[in-house]
Enzyme design. Structure first.
Site: not given
Length: 141
Positions: A107-109, A135
């Site tokens: 995952h990232c932003a 996130i």
């Protein structure tokens, strides 16, 4: 004025060769429906699946920057920024115990960096990779 017979015959001969010059379809890379299942990984943007995989021992990788990770991160997440992932695959190998079939949730932003990370991991031979997205998607139903 009459066109020379040679010109018409030459043109017809050239037209007959056109199919022979076409792209060899057997050498074309497989399309999406022809991709091996291992290359596709797991379904993306499925928070319930991501939570289940991590609860069952899957690896959770946060591919954001260290600054973003410090600001907020998910429990059990390991921070490996996507820009460093290819040079830090040995860390992924340790996290998975060398098992390339162990589930990995990235995952990232918002999702795009995680999509890049998933592609890198699939290219490295990991078969069970899913992109959670951002996130904030972790808590989505």
């Amino acid at each position: 004025m009459r066109a020379p017979a040679f010109s018409v015959a030459a043109l017809l001969s050239l037209l007959a060769l056109v199919p022979a010059c076409s792209k060899d379809e057997s050498a074309a890379p497989p399309g999406p429906s022809q991709q091996p299942a291992a290359q596709a990984g797991l379904p993306d943007r499925d928070p319930a699946l991501a939570r289940k995989l991590v609860a069952e021992g899957g690896v959770l990788i946060d591919v954001r920057t260290p600054e973003e990770y410090t600001e907020r991160h998910l429990d059990k997440a390991t921070n490996i920024p996507v820009g460093e992932l290819e040079t830090r695959l040995s860390e992924v190998e340790k996290l998975t115990g060398g098992d390339k079939t162990k589930p990995i949730v990235v995952h990232c932003a918002a999702g795009p960096r995680a999509a890049r990370a998933k592609k890198i991991l699939l290219g490295a031979g990991y078969t069970q990779v899913t992109n959670l997205g951002g996130i904030n998607d972790w808590d989505a139903k």
